[in-house]
Design an enzyme around this catalytic site. Structure first.
Site, PDB file in Angstrom:
ATOM      1  N   GLY A 158      -0.552   3.038  -5.401  1.00 34.53           N
ATOM      2  CA  GLY A 158       0.600   1.971  -6.644  1.00 34.53           C
ATOM      3  C   GLY A 158       1.487   1.651  -6.038  1.00 34.53           C
ATOM      4  O   GLY A 158       1.361   0.887  -4.891  1.00 34.53           O
ATOM      5  N   HIS A 216       1.885  -5.278  -6.591  1.00 37.17           N
ATOM      6  CA  HIS A 216       2.489  -6.705  -6.212  1.00 37.17           C
ATOM      7  C   HIS A 216       1.173  -6.838  -6.374  1.00 37.17           C
ATOM      8  O   HIS A 216       0.126  -6.946  -6.846  1.00 37.17           O
ATOM      9  CB  HIS A 216       3.853  -6.317  -5.153  1.00 37.17           C
ATOM     10  N   HIS A 225      -1.948  -6.355  -4.077  1.00 33.87           N
ATOM     11  CA  HIS A 225      -2.641  -5.703  -4.736  1.00 33.87           C
ATOM     12  C   HIS A 225      -3.543  -6.418  -6.565  1.00 33.87           C
ATOM     13  O   HIS A 225      -4.788  -6.069  -6.543  1.00 33.87           O
ATOM     14  CB  HIS A 225      -1.918  -4.521  -5.542  1.00 33.87           C
ATOM     15  N   GLU A 251      -6.464  -7.552   3.352  1.00 34.43           N
ATOM     16  CA  GLU A 251      -6.476  -7.782   5.704  1.00 34.43           C
ATOM     17  C   GLU A 251      -4.702  -7.921   6.104  1.00 34.43           C
ATOM     18  O   GLU A 251      -5.269  -7.338   7.362  1.00 34.43           O
ATOM     19  CB  GLU A 251      -6.916  -9.968   5.800  1.00 34.43           C
ATOM     20  N   LYS A 252      -3.918  -7.298   5.204  1.00 28.07           N
ATOM     21  CA  LYS A 252      -2.508  -7.028   5.987  1.00 28.07           C
ATOM     22  C   LYS A 252      -2.513  -6.493   6.894  1.00 28.07           C
ATOM     23  O   LYS A 252      -2.312  -5.524   8.159  1.00 28.07           O
ATOM     24  CB  LYS A 252      -1.515  -7.169   4.769  1.00 28.07           C
ATOM     25  N   ASP A 253      -3.476  -5.315   6.544  1.00 30.09           N
ATOM     26  CA  ASP A 253      -3.735  -3.233   7.265  1.00 30.09           C
ATOM     27  C   ASP A 253      -4.907  -4.071   7.808  1.00 30.09           C
ATOM     28  O   ASP A 253      -6.245  -3.461   7.435  1.00 30.09           O
ATOM     29  CB  ASP A 253      -3.893  -2.555   5.896  1.00 30.09           C
ATOM     30  N   VAL A 279      -1.781 -12.096   0.750  1.00 27.48           N
ATOM     31  CA  VAL A 279      -0.400 -12.648  -0.044  1.00 27.48           C
ATOM     32  C   VAL A 279       0.640 -12.379   0.498  1.00 27.48           C
ATOM     33  O   VAL A 279       1.186 -11.577   0.498  1.00 27.48           O
ATOM     34  CB  VAL A 279      -0.970 -11.950  -0.999  1.00 27.48           C
ATOM     35  N   MET A 324       3.001  -9.291   1.588  1.00 27.25           N
ATOM     36  CA  MET A 324       3.758  -8.476   0.620  1.00 27.25           C
ATOM     37  C   MET A 324       3.647  -7.614   0.857  1.00 27.25           C
ATOM     38  O   MET A 324       2.119  -6.526   1.766  1.00 27.25           O
ATOM     39  CB  MET A 324       2.979  -8.834  -0.748  1.00 27.25           C
ATOM     40  N   SER A 325       4.274  -6.137   0.516  1.00 26.58           N
ATOM     41  CA  SER A 325       4.074  -4.854   0.566  1.00 26.58           C
ATOM     42  C   SER A 325       5.157  -4.439   0.126  1.00 26.58           C
ATOM     43  O   SER A 325       5.937  -4.512  -0.640  1.00 26.58           O
ATOM     44  CB  SER A 325       4.388  -4.756   2.213  1.00 26.58           C
TER      45      SER A 325
HETATM   46  O1  PAF Z   1      -3.559   0.901   1.855  1.00 25.03           O
HETATM   47  C1  PAF Z   1      -3.453   1.819   1.303  1.00 25.03           C
HETATM   48  O2  PAF Z   1      -2.695   1.823  -0.363  1.00 25.03           O
HETATM   49  C2  PAF Z   1      -3.859   3.048   1.537  1.00 25.03           C
HETATM   50  O3  PAF Z   1      -3.829   3.048   2.908  1.00 25.03           O
HETATM   51  C3  PAF Z   1      -4.982   3.787   0.667  1.00 25.03           C
HETATM   52  C4  PAF Z   1      -6.445   2.816   1.187  1.00 25.03           C
HETATM   53  C5  PAF Z   1      -5.269   3.327  -0.465  1.00 25.03           C
HETATM   54  C6  PAF Z   1      -5.382   5.030   1.075  1.00 25.03           C
HETATM   55  O4  PAF Z   1      -5.144   6.419   0.709  1.00 25.03           O
END
Ligand code: PAF
Length: 288
Positions: free
Chosen positions: A31, A34, A37, A148-150, A180, A188-189
């Site tokens: 949730g 931004h 997502h 790809e940010k994570d 993004v 963005m985060s």
């Molecule tokens: O990247 C995220 O928002 C979370 O780590 C995920 C993949 C939804 C797992 O909770």
């Protein structure tokens, strides 16, 4: 858009969505949505007939001193954004639905989850792998989309899907979507909202220094000195000493002393004013 918060409603909604062989694209989130997502949702819409999004702030991936209680929750706003993007189904379970009393299983992906953010956040990737495995089994999507940010998270999830022979989604159907960025380059985060105006301005040094570091390595500058200079620029801008600034193999995340023929990536994690920011960029191998 239908909203499911129990497994029974989710299963019925998914069965209806899949009628006639429609394919499902899945975007798991916590949730506080931004544009990053929404880019995942748009990519899922391009590739699949129906899009399912989950919103679940997963306690298992937060350490005892992390921001679980403070993590932004804005379900009404998120719902409106997803509706506007043509999402078919929102899966928004409560903690008790995901982790009922007696829940005892942990999925732990060795190797790729151990260094980098895994070293700074013990148990974090076990929490991520466990909840994503559960979400995959619940939704059984044809494809799943992650930012790809994570970058390490993406590698952990792909490894988990490959090692467990997942069919829905298959490891090859786990799609990494480019980061993004804000106008000044900051990735963005959901955590950017924790930054004060001064910290927010200084945070733009991260993508700028990262981009210049990548360009220097691509131009043949020595890797160790370039990464040290990148870290120094962050500290000069107001960051704490970075958790890591490293060049890695893009697939295995093994650290590299020099750029070879295989795709590589520079990964950075550093705190500013207590907020931990991460970013990464691809490094192109030199032709010839
Ligand atoms: O990247 C995220 O928002 C979370 O780590 C995920 C993949 C939804 C797992 O909770």
């Amino acid at each position: 858009m239908q909203i499911a918060s129990t497994l029974d409603v989710l299963r019925k909604a998914l069965a209806a969505l899949q009628e006639g062989g429609a394919t499902i694209g899945f975007v798991p989130t916590m949730g506080a949505l931004h544009e990053g997502h929404l880019a995942l949702v748009r990519r899922a819409r391009e590739s699949c007939d129906r899009v399912v999004v989950s919103i679940f702030v997963n306690p298992a991936q937060f350490g005892p001193n992390e921001d679980l209680a403070a993590y932004p929750r804005q379900l009404a706003e998120d719902t409106a954004m997803l509706e506007a993007e043509g999402v078919a189904l929102l899966w928004a379970p409560a903690v008790e639905v995901m982790y009922p009393a007696g829940f005892a299983t942990v999925i732990s992906v060795k190797g790729v989850s151990e260094g980098l953010c895994g070293a700074a956040r013990p148990g974090h990737f076990d929490g991520v792998a466990t909840v994503v495995a559960k979400l995959f089994h619940q939704v059984r999507p044809d494809m799943a989309f992650f930012g790809e940010k994570d970058y390490q998270q993406l590698a952990v999830i792909r490894t988990m899907a490959r090692d467990l022979d997942l069919a829905r989604p298959h490891a090859d159907a786990i799609i990494g979507v480019p980061t993004v960025r804000e106008a000044d380059g900051l990735a963005m985060s959901s955590r950017n909202r924790y930054l004060s105006p001064g910290q927010r301005a200084a945070a733009a040094t991260l993508p700028a220094a990262l981009g210049e570091g990548v360009a220097a390595i691509e131009a043949g500058e020595p890797v160790r000195e370039t990464l040290a200079a990148l870290g120094g620029r962050l500290v000069a801008a107001g960051f704490e000493a970075p958790d890591y600034v490293t060049l890695v193999d893009a697939a295995s995340l093994a650290p590299l002393d020099a750029l070879g023929d295989a795709p590589a990536r520079v990964l950075v994690a550093a705190r500013i004013g207590g907020t931990r920011l991460i970013d990464n960029m691809a490094v192109n191998a030199r032709p010839g």
